[in-house]
Design a protein around this motif. Structure first.
Motif, mmCIF file in Angstrom:
data_model
loop_
_atom_site.group_PDB
_atom_site.id
_atom_site.type_symbol
_atom_site.label_atom_id
_atom_site.label_comp_id
_atom_site.label_asym_id
_atom_site.label_seq_id
_atom_site.Cartn_x
_atom_site.Cartn_y
_atom_site.Cartn_z
ATOM 1 N N ALA A 94 0.833 -1.207 0.000
ATOM 2 C CA ALA A 94 0.000 0.000 0.000
ATOM 3 C C ALA A 94 0.863 1.251 0.000
ATOM 4 N N PHE A 95 1.879 1.259 -0.883
ATOM 5 C CA PHE A 95 2.792 2.396 -0.897
ATOM 6 C C PHE A 95 2.043 3.705 -1.078
ATOM 7 N N SER A 96 1.000 3.688 -1.866
ATOM 8 C CA SER A 96 0.274 4.922 -2.134
ATOM 9 C C SER A 96 -0.434 5.437 -0.897
ATOM 10 N N ARG A 97 -0.481 4.611 0.183
ATOM 11 C CA ARG A 97 -1.044 5.076 1.442
ATOM 12 C C ARG A 97 0.013 5.361 2.478
ATOM 13 N N THR A 98 1.265 5.471 2.066
ATOM 14 C CA THR A 98 2.342 5.728 3.018
ATOM 15 C C THR A 98 2.881 7.137 2.858
ATOM 16 N N ALA A 99 2.961 7.853 3.959
ATOM 17 C CA ALA A 99 3.739 9.091 3.978
ATOM 18 C C ALA A 99 5.207 8.686 4.097
ATOM 19 N N MET A 100 6.086 9.481 3.526
ATOM 20 C CA MET A 100 7.508 9.143 3.521
ATOM 21 C C MET A 100 8.318 10.292 4.101
ATOM 22 N N THR A 153 9.094 5.019 6.225
ATOM 23 C CA THR A 153 7.688 4.953 5.820
ATOM 24 C C THR A 153 6.757 5.124 7.020
ATOM 25 N N HIS A 154 5.634 5.764 6.771
ATOM 26 C CA HIS A 154 4.565 5.893 7.764
ATOM 27 C C HIS A 154 3.262 5.491 7.093
ATOM 28 N N PHE A 155 2.617 4.458 7.581
ATOM 29 C CA PHE A 155 1.359 4.034 6.978
ATOM 30 C C PHE A 155 0.242 4.987 7.392
ATOM 31 N N SER A 156 -0.385 5.580 6.405
ATOM 32 C CA SER A 156 -1.411 6.568 6.660
ATOM 33 C C SER A 156 -2.789 5.931 6.573
ATOM 34 N N ASN A 157 -3.617 6.172 7.568
ATOM 35 C CA ASN A 157 -4.992 5.708 7.510
ATOM 36 C C ASN A 157 -5.773 6.484 6.469
ATOM 37 N N PHE A 158 -6.887 5.900 6.033
ATOM 38 C CA PHE A 158 -7.720 6.567 5.039
ATOM 39 C C PHE A 158 -8.135 7.938 5.559
ATOM 40 N N GLY A 159 -7.945 8.954 4.737
ATOM 41 C CA GLY A 159 -8.299 10.308 5.141
ATOM 42 C C GLY A 159 -7.173 11.084 5.780
ATOM 43 N N ASP A 160 -6.061 10.417 6.054
ATOM 44 C CA ASP A 160 -4.901 11.069 6.666
ATOM 45 C C ASP A 160 -4.016 11.615 5.566
ATOM 46 N N ASN A 161 -4.011 12.919 5.387
ATOM 47 C CA ASN A 161 -3.232 13.548 4.332
ATOM 48 C C ASN A 161 -1.985 14.247 4.859
ATOM 49 N N ALA A 162 -1.599 13.898 6.076
ATOM 50 C CA ALA A 162 -0.503 14.614 6.715
ATOM 51 C C ALA A 162 0.861 14.081 6.295
ATOM 52 N N TYR A 163 1.873 14.913 6.486
ATOM 53 C CA TYR A 163 3.267 14.475 6.468
ATOM 54 C C TYR A 163 3.725 14.450 7.918
ATOM 55 N N TYR A 164 4.857 13.791 8.153
ATOM 56 C CA TYR A 164 5.305 13.586 9.532
ATOM 57 C C TYR A 164 6.788 13.932 9.662
ATOM 58 N N THR A 165 7.143 14.517 10.785
ATOM 59 C CA THR A 165 8.513 15.000 10.947
ATOM 60 C C THR A 165 9.268 14.343 12.099
ATOM 61 N N GLY A 166 8.614 13.507 12.869
ATOM 62 C CA GLY A 166 9.271 12.904 14.020
ATOM 63 C C GLY A 166 9.799 11.511 13.725
ATOM 64 N N VAL A 167 10.962 11.190 14.298
ATOM 65 C CA VAL A 167 11.545 9.856 14.121
ATOM 66 C C VAL A 167 10.549 8.780 14.550
ATOM 67 N N SER A 168 9.854 9.008 15.636
ATOM 68 C CA SER A 168 8.939 8.008 16.169
ATOM 69 C C SER A 168 7.661 7.866 15.360
ATOM 70 N N ASP A 169 7.443 8.741 14.400
ATOM 71 C CA ASP A 169 6.253 8.660 13.537
ATOM 72 C C ASP A 169 6.380 7.566 12.489
ATOM 73 N N TYR A 170 7.585 7.081 12.258
ATOM 74 C CA TYR A 170 7.835 6.192 11.137
ATOM 75 C C TYR A 170 7.978 4.739 11.548
ATOM 76 N N ASP A 171 7.529 3.857 10.647
ATOM 77 C CA ASP A 171 7.425 2.443 10.950
ATOM 78 C C ASP A 171 8.624 1.631 10.474
ATOM 79 N N TYR A 172 9.062 1.889 9.256
ATOM 80 C CA TYR A 172 10.168 1.120 8.662
ATOM 81 C C TYR A 172 11.203 2.074 8.084
ATOM 82 N N TRP A 173 12.459 1.639 8.175
ATOM 83 C CA TRP A 173 13.578 2.494 7.777
ATOM 84 C C TRP A 173 14.461 1.812 6.755
ATOM 85 N N GLY A 174 15.046 2.640 5.879
ATOM 86 C CA GLY A 174 16.040 2.144 4.958
ATOM 87 C C GLY A 174 17.367 1.900 5.661
ATOM 88 N N GLN A 175 18.313 1.385 4.897
ATOM 89 C CA GLN A 175 19.605 0.991 5.464
ATOM 90 C C GLN A 175 20.547 2.173 5.673
#
Length: 128
Positions: free
Chosen positions: A28-34, A98-120
């Motif tokens: 569901a990449f199209s539902r993920t804020a990055m 990546t941050h998985f966004s719920n339906f209707g969530d159009n926000a971006y996120y700036t906190g480390v703890s907001d994100y679920d998965y990280w690149g290398q």
């Protein structure tokens, strides 16, 4: 498990440009804020740029505004960070996340703890 794979980065002189790319396996990449973050030696991980799920909203850390551009291609499951006018203080390991966004969530996120998965992480070095 979502995989987040980064590419790009490297070594450049002051004023140069680099592009970082990030690809994810998220169905569901199209539902993920990055987001993009960076970590310099001896410092904590800091926010650089963020983009919401649609690409319609972006946000930048003050020191990179006007020099960095974040963009995404939902058809390819990728997000890029174009970095121009690079300075020695931009030297760091850069991470996308990546941050998985719920339906209707159009926000971006700036906190480390907001994100679920990280690149290398990928090294960016700017010489003076």
């Amino acid at each position: 498990q979502v995989q987040v794979v980064q590419s790009g980065g490297g070594y450049v002189q002051t004023g140069g440009s680099l592009r970082l790319s990030c690809a994810t396996s998220a169905r569901a990449f199209s539902r993920t804020a990055m987001g993009w973050f960076r970590q310099a030696p001896g410092k904590g991980r800091e926010f650089v740029a963020a983009i919401n799920w649609s690409g319609g909203a972006t946000y930048y850390e003050e020191s990179v505004k006007g020099r960095f551009t974040v963009s995404r291609d939902n058809a390819k499951n990728t997000v890029d960070l174009e970095m121009n006018g690079l300075k020695p203080e931009d030297t760091a390991v850069y991470y996308c996340a990546t941050h998985f966004s719920n339906f209707g969530d159009n926000a971006y996120y700036t906190g480390v703890s907001d994100y679920d998965y990280w690149g290398q992480g990928t090294q960016v070095t700017v010489s003076s």
